[in-house]
Design a protein around this motif. Structure first.
Motif, PDB file in Angstrom:
ATOM      1  N   ILE A   1     -28.525 -41.955 -45.021  1.00 44.58           N
ATOM      2  CA  ILE A   1     -28.895 -40.661 -45.585  1.00 44.58           C
ATOM      3  C   ILE A   1     -29.834 -40.913 -46.750  1.00 44.58           C
ATOM      4  O   ILE A   1     -29.560 -41.753 -47.603  1.00 44.58           O
ATOM      5  N   ALA A   2     -30.942 -40.193 -46.796  1.00 49.86           N
ATOM      6  CA  ALA A   2     -31.932 -40.423 -47.842  1.00 49.86           C
ATOM      7  C   ALA A   2     -31.343 -40.145 -49.217  1.00 49.86           C
ATOM      8  O   ALA A   2     -31.371 -40.984 -50.109  1.00 49.86           O
ATOM      9  N   TYR A   3     -30.786 -38.959 -49.418  1.00 48.66           N
ATOM     10  CA  TYR A   3     -30.206 -38.593 -50.711  1.00 48.66           C
ATOM     11  C   TYR A   3     -28.864 -37.911 -50.475  1.00 48.66           C
ATOM     12  O   TYR A   3     -28.793 -36.837 -49.870  1.00 48.66           O
ATOM     13  N   THR A   4     -27.802 -38.538 -50.959  1.00 48.79           N
ATOM     14  CA  THR A   4     -26.473 -37.964 -50.813  1.00 48.79           C
ATOM     15  C   THR A   4     -26.188 -36.930 -51.886  1.00 48.79           C
ATOM     16  O   THR A   4     -25.245 -36.160 -51.767  1.00 48.79           O
ATOM     17  N   ASP A   5     -27.004 -36.917 -52.930  1.00 52.46           N
ATOM     18  CA  ASP A   5     -26.789 -36.011 -54.059  1.00 52.46           C
ATOM     19  C   ASP A   5     -28.141 -35.432 -54.468  1.00 52.46           C
ATOM     20  O   ASP A   5     -29.094 -36.188 -54.711  1.00 52.46           O
TER      21      ASP A   5
END
Length: 611
Positions: free
Chosen positions: A492-496
């Motif tokens: 996942i590129a950005y989890t947040d």
């Protein structure tokens, strides 16, 4: 898409360094020096020919062939790249700087002819700056390579490397700022973050912490606080090691295991205007007497090495000072000291010709910057393995040696943290609460279950044992939960959302976020993050008035490097091409994407080997 700011050549500095290079040709017994920089070289970190381009021109110019003679600099490359060097030609004159544009119409025959004439006029000999890339350098540069081989040129990579590590005033200023920034990040950011995470028992992997530290250090706050307005970047990804698995070499990597208290090693390097500085520190949490004793000895060895760094001494003498001190004071540690304890540093993070090891007769000169990497590897205490490491960057002056990273404190009191007494009190309090809770449950059970049987009592005893074991495990910090970091998940590129670089994407250009292994592409005005595992390959070509960057994506029907590629969509993006009039912009994006791909694949292979 908005065009980025085009870099500007520092003309006086480039002229000065060209003059120094030309003066050295006679000492090297040549009158022609060549250097080729290909796209393939961009994938190799710390290549000498890349450092040559940065040293002379201020930035990496790929698909370029340099020729330096005592009176003239010849540069063969694309037309747009030559515009960057045009101010140097305007200053020194067309006879001193000759710029030759690539010409696909004649297959660069005229360019090869001009280069051949320069080589044929050589009377003393021809030298070249070596590359670590093997094989073809592409059709354009292969033509020049044949000419150089025909001239029986000899490798002058070491001599050029020597020239580059003796820094001028501007280079030393950049090194000082790199050291200042690196030390500040270690002392003010890393130390505080690490202590908070250990104290709060935060569940984070070593690799994730390394990424978070790099992202936070380069978000602009530290550089603004230090009033540094030059180009700042990480010279390498931070290395975080804990939990008994250590490698004190600079090529080590942070693993996906959970961050653990005990002995924690942090190694970081940053560059300021392309000049690097390195700092590493060991942090001890609830250390044993052996940890403290050995660490004090490590500082003594480091100090002895720094004392030996002086103008006129050899690099071998610096190593001998460290090893001889150990032989006198603590001979059992001699085998744990690495065979080299650093090297020269500058545009290159590691200059492998100027390594601090026994027998190296290279002489230390004023203006050199050295990376002292002093550590003890594979020590044992109470059946557990640990290592210690302290790295600093030092500048050699005629009268003294200055530690550029001394603001990152390394004394025992600054890196030692005691939580044991607090943990014991917390453990007693938790045990008391557990006993009280279990007692209340037992009372309620006895009052409400008058007719309880032996089976229910056994069941309650089993629950009580599980609860007690759970509390003990938490208090003793033994809940490894290693599987949470080792399991294979869809990238996942950005989890947040807070991790997304909102400020950077406002420029509407290609952003390579190496910390999160993500490429952010401007598509129809939207910043679109794509994980690096989704990219199959990337290519970049230069035209006469523009450059193209083509990205091919993994898609159904091809061998996919992306794990868990299930439920593939019926509609997908197969490829995308970007066009720009700024060749350096797309060249940089191409290099960073390839570099991120390589590192991601290496990490995946290492993870699979450890499964």
């Amino acid at each position: 898409m908005a065009e980025p700011t085009v870099p500007v050549l520092d003309v006086p500095l480039a002229a000065q360094r060209l003059g120094q290079l030309q003066q050295k040709l006679a000492a090297w017994n040549v009158d022609v020096l060549t250097c080729a920089v290909s796209k393939a070289d961009e994938e190799i970190m710390q290549a000498r020919n890349i450092a040559f381009s940065v040293h002379l021109a201020g930035l990496l110019i790929s698909e370029c062939f340099f020729m330096v003679t005592p009176k003239t600099l010849h540069v063969f490359t694309g037309k747009k790249k030559l515009e960057y060097l045009k101010p140097l030609q305007d200053r020194l004159g067309e006879d001193s700087v000759k710029l030759h544009a690539r010409n696909k119409a004649d297959g660069n025959a005229e360019n090869y002819e001009k280069a051949g004439e320069v080589l044929e006029q050589s009377k003393k000999g021809v030298g070249f700056v070596s590359t670590r890339h093997s094989g073809s350098q592409g059709p354009f540069l292969d033509g020049f390579e044949k000419l150089v081989q025909k001239a029986e040129a000899r490798d002058l990579g070491s001599e050029v490397g020597h020239l580059m590590i003796v820094q001028d005033d501007k280079a030393m200023t950049n090194s000082r700022n790199a050291g200042l920034f690196s030390a500040y990040v270690m002392q003010k950011m890393v130390r505080k973050t690490l202590v908070t995470m250990i104290q709060d028992d935060e569940r984070i992997s070593n690799a994730q912490l390394a990424e978070d530290l790099e992202r936070a250090s380069l978000d602009g706050r530290v550089s603004s606080k230090l009033n540094l307005d030059g180009s700042l970047d990480a010279a390498m990804l931070p290395i975080v090691q804990s939990g008994g698995r250590y490698n004190i070499k600079l090529n080590a990597q942070s693993d996906d295991k959970r961050l653990r208290a005990g002995v924690v090693l942090i190694n970081m390097a940053y560059s300021y205007n392309n000049y690097c500085a390195n700092v590493a520190r060991t942090y001890l949490f609830d250390p044993s007497n052996e940890h403290e004793r050995t660490y004090k000895r490590l500082l003594e060895v480091r100090d002895e090495a720094i004392k030996a760094v002086r103008v006129g001494a050899t690099l071998g003498q610096v190593y001998d000072a460290a090893i001889n001190y150990l032989k006198q004071e603590d001979e059992l540690l001699v085998d744990h000291l690495p065979r080299n304890i650093g090297c020269a540093i500058g545009v290159e993070l590691q200059n492998k010709d100027f390594v601090i090891k026994s027998g190296n007769d290279n002489i230390i000169e004023a203006g050199m910057v050295l990376r002292l990497n002093v550590g003890f590897a594979d020590l044992e205490d109470q059946g557990k393995t640990f290592s210690l490491l302290v790295s600093d960057t030092v500048l050699v002056s005629p009268k003294e040696t200055t530690v550029l990273t001394e603001q990152a404190k390394s004394d025992l009191d600054s890196i030692r943290f005691q939580f044991a007494e607090q943990d014991e009190e917390a453990q007693q309090e938790a045990s008391r609460r557990l006993a009280q809770t279990l007692g209340e449950r037992k009372s309620r059970h006895e009052n409400s279950a008058v007719n309880g049987d032996a089976e229910r009592a056994d069941h309650q005893a089993e629950i009580r044992e599980r609860l007690e074991a759970e509390v003990r495990r938490r208090l003793l910090n033994q809940d490894d939960d290693e599987g949470s970091f080792g399991t294979e998940k869809t990238p996942i590129a950005y989890t947040d959302p807070t991790r997304f670089p909102y400020e950077k994407v406002k420029s509407q250009k290609i952003i390579v976020d190496r910390r999160h292994e993500t490429v952010i592409l401007p598509i129809h005005g939207f910043a679109t993050p794509i994980h690096i595992s989704c990219i199959k390959n990337v290519s970049q070509t230069d035209g006469e008035d523009h450059s193209l960057l083509r990205i091919n994506f993994n898609h159904p029907g091809i061998k996919n490097i992306r794990p868990n590629a299930e439920n593939e969509p019926e509609a997908y993006l197969k490829e995308i091409t970007f066009r720009s009039q700024s060749a350096p912009t797309l060249q940089t994006a191409f290099r960073l994407i390839r570099d991120t791909q390589k590192k991601y694949k290496d990490i995946e292979l290492e993870r699979k080997r450890n499964e």
